[in-house]
Enzyme design. Structure first.
Site, PDB file in Angstrom:
ATOM      1  N   ASP A 120      -2.309  13.738   1.227  1.00 36.44           N
ATOM      2  CA  ASP A 120      -2.830  12.992   2.373  1.00 36.44           C
ATOM      3  C   ASP A 120      -3.776  13.847   3.192  1.00 36.44           C
ATOM      4  O   ASP A 120      -3.523  15.047   3.401  1.00 36.44           O
ATOM      5  CB  ASP A 120      -1.651  12.589   3.274  1.00 36.44           C
ATOM      6  CG  ASP A 120      -1.614  11.105   3.555  1.00 36.44           C
ATOM      7  OD1 ASP A 120      -2.616  10.414   3.276  1.00 36.44           O
ATOM      8  OD2 ASP A 120      -0.574  10.637   4.045  1.00 36.44           O
ATOM      9  N   GLU A 158      -6.766   7.214   5.558  1.00 40.22           N
ATOM     10  CA  GLU A 158      -6.516   5.912   6.176  1.00 40.22           C
ATOM     11  C   GLU A 158      -7.805   5.325   6.731  1.00 40.22           C
ATOM     12  O   GLU A 158      -8.663   6.053   7.235  1.00 40.22           O
ATOM     13  CB  GLU A 158      -5.509   6.071   7.327  1.00 40.22           C
ATOM     14  CG  GLU A 158      -4.146   6.514   6.864  1.00 40.22           C
ATOM     15  CD  GLU A 158      -3.140   6.622   8.021  1.00 40.22           C
ATOM     16  OE1 GLU A 158      -3.474   6.237   9.161  1.00 40.22           O
ATOM     17  OE2 GLU A 158      -2.028   7.104   7.762  1.00 40.22           O
ATOM     18  N   GLU A 194      -0.292  -1.199   3.492  1.00 41.81           N
ATOM     19  CA  GLU A 194       0.958  -0.955   4.236  1.00 41.81           C
ATOM     20  C   GLU A 194       1.218  -2.082   5.226  1.00 41.81           C
ATOM     21  O   GLU A 194       0.358  -2.427   6.048  1.00 41.81           O
ATOM     22  CB  GLU A 194       0.883   0.399   4.964  1.00 41.81           C
ATOM     23  CG  GLU A 194       2.168   0.672   5.763  1.00 41.81           C
ATOM     24  CD  GLU A 194       2.370   2.118   6.182  1.00 41.81           C
ATOM     25  OE1 GLU A 194       1.573   2.991   5.799  1.00 41.81           O
ATOM     26  OE2 GLU A 194       3.360   2.360   6.920  1.00 41.81           O
ATOM     27  N   ASP A 243       1.379  12.364   4.988  1.00 44.55           N
ATOM     28  CA  ASP A 243       1.498  13.009   6.304  1.00 44.55           C
ATOM     29  C   ASP A 243       2.736  12.494   7.042  1.00 44.55           C
ATOM     30  O   ASP A 243       3.048  12.956   8.141  1.00 44.55           O
ATOM     31  CB  ASP A 243       0.213  12.835   7.132  1.00 44.55           C
ATOM     32  CG  ASP A 243      -0.117  11.388   7.427  1.00 44.55           C
ATOM     33  OD1 ASP A 243       0.590  10.493   6.918  1.00 44.55           O
ATOM     34  OD2 ASP A 243      -1.082  11.140   8.179  1.00 44.55           O
ATOM     35  N   SER A 244       3.474  11.554   6.410  1.00 48.82           N
ATOM     36  CA  SER A 244       4.790  11.170   6.936  1.00 48.82           C
ATOM     37  C   SER A 244       5.685  12.398   7.018  1.00 48.82           C
ATOM     38  O   SER A 244       6.715  12.384   7.683  1.00 48.82           O
ATOM     39  CB  SER A 244       5.430  10.107   6.035  1.00 48.82           C
ATOM     40  OG  SER A 244       5.379  10.500   4.673  1.00 48.82           O
ATOM     41  N   LYS A 273      -5.781  11.060  -0.143  1.00 51.18           N
ATOM     42  CA  LYS A 273      -5.664   9.716   0.442  1.00 51.18           C
ATOM     43  C   LYS A 273      -6.117   9.804   1.887  1.00 51.18           C
ATOM     44  O   LYS A 273      -5.834  10.801   2.566  1.00 51.18           O
ATOM     45  CB  LYS A 273      -4.219   9.209   0.381  1.00 51.18           C
ATOM     46  CG  LYS A 273      -4.026   7.864   1.096  1.00 51.18           C
ATOM     47  CD  LYS A 273      -2.661   7.259   0.852  1.00 51.18           C
ATOM     48  CE  LYS A 273      -1.582   7.779   1.768  1.00 51.18           C
ATOM     49  NZ  LYS A 273      -1.826   7.571   3.211  1.00 51.18           N
TER      50      LYS A 273
HETATM   51  O1  KIV Z   1       2.295   9.399   4.689  1.00 46.52           O
HETATM   52  C1  KIV Z   1       2.851   8.575   3.962  1.00 46.52           C
HETATM   53  O2  KIV Z   1       3.992   8.731   3.520  1.00 46.52           O
HETATM   54  C2  KIV Z   1       2.124   7.345   3.652  1.00 46.52           C
HETATM   55  C3  KIV Z   1       2.885   6.245   2.986  1.00 46.52           C
HETATM   56  C4  KIV Z   1       3.633   5.513   4.017  1.00 46.52           C
HETATM   57  C5  KIV Z   1       1.998   5.378   2.194  1.00 46.52           C
HETATM   58  O3  KIV Z   1       0.980   7.241   3.954  1.00 46.52           O
END
Ligand code: KIV
Length: 285
Positions: A86, A118, A185, A47-48, A116
């Site tokens: 994500d 968090e 992280e 989600d970056s 993924k």
């Molecule tokens: O969203 C992302 O790119 C991430 C990485 C920083 C692990 O969660």
């Protein structure tokens, strides 16, 4: 040997055998095609993307639709790379049912191999439910950007004994809940080492030092394309932003000066057709 998609048991074996797992983010077809040409085992459609592609201030505004929009082309390009999608903020914090619904979308519509999410102890029940529903889950603890405000900003986590113990406990709880891997992280290297040694699933570090079982970097950071902010833990393997800028400036001035396009970039025309065209000048059909 042609590339073959790594499996989850193989990722677990890599940890046991001390072979490092390589992961990088990707958000589009063209970049994923390049990653596919390498030995990198995993792509994270993180989600970056909110910050490096969509121009948001953080990751919180990213929606399910935006994630799916970017996961699909990556999956189309990287057929032999394990793709993790994500789960964006708001897609797993309302109820376990909606978490399963959204994770199913990432796998079924997006085509990703795993999701993924968090969080630590707060998401253990959700992880358990997702895994029971047949969805492979990668955890993510330490600095969790979706909840960075609660953590006091984007800073190194787990520096005091209480916080370090909690992160260790969270990693073990995620493993017990069935996560196949955990992103660590922005935590001190010795803590990442302690966690890595105490869980049997692979840890994938970002800003967590060399002792993790694998590493992940945001592709725009490692290629030097994102100039706004470069965290200390990023190594730039290329410095593309100045090269792209230089190319754009040359293009702009060559067009302005009439240098581009030259004959080698233009199409010719049969002389006869050209003279017929000239002869017909001024005539109206
Ligand atoms: O969203 C992302 O790119 C991430 C990485 C920083 C692990 O969660």
């Amino acid at each position: 040997m042609p590339k073959r998609k790594v499996t989850i048991p193989e990722l677990l074996n890599m940890k046991r055998e001390g072979k490092k797992i390589r992961m990088v983010t990707s958000y589009d077809y063209i970049t994923a095609l390049l990653v596919e040409e390498t030995d990198i085992e995993m792509i994270l459609v993180g989600d970056s993307l909110g910050m490096v592609v969509l121009g948001y201030e953080g990751t919180v505004p990213v929606t399910m639709e935006e994630m799916l929009h970017h996961i699909k082309p990556v999956v189309r390009a990287a057929r032999n790379t394990f793709v993790v999608g994500d789960m964006p903020f708001g897609s797993y914090n309302e109820s376990i049912e909606s978490a399963i619904h959204n994770a199913n979308r990432i796998l079924k519509e997006g085509g990703a191999d795993a999701v993924k999410l968090e969080g630590g102890l707060n998401v253990v029940k959700t992880v358990e439910a997702l895994v029971s529903a047949g969805i492979p889950v990668m955890g993510h603890i330490g600095l969790t950007p979706q909840t960075a405000t609660q953590l006091g900003g984007f800073k190194v986590q787990g520096k005091d004994i209480e916080a370090a113990r909690r992160l260790l406990e969270e990693a073990q709880a995620l493993e017990a809940a069935g996560a196949f891997s955990i992103v660590l992280e922005c935590i001190p290297s010795p803590l990442a080492r302690a966690i890595t040694e105490r869980v049997s699933i692979p840890t994938i570090g970002i800003g967590a030092g060399p002792y993790c079982d694998g590493q992940v970097l945001v592709i725009h950071d490692m290629l030097g394309m994102f100039k706004r902010f470069v965290p200390k833990f990023v190594k730039k393997y290329a410095d593309l932003a100045p090269q792209i800028l230089e190319a754009l400036k040359r293009y702009a001035s060559e067009v302005a000066e009439g240098v581009f396009p030259g004959p080698e970039h233009s199409f010719g025309m049969n002389e006869e057709i050209l003279s017929q065209l000239a002869a017909g000048e001024g005539k109206r059909c």
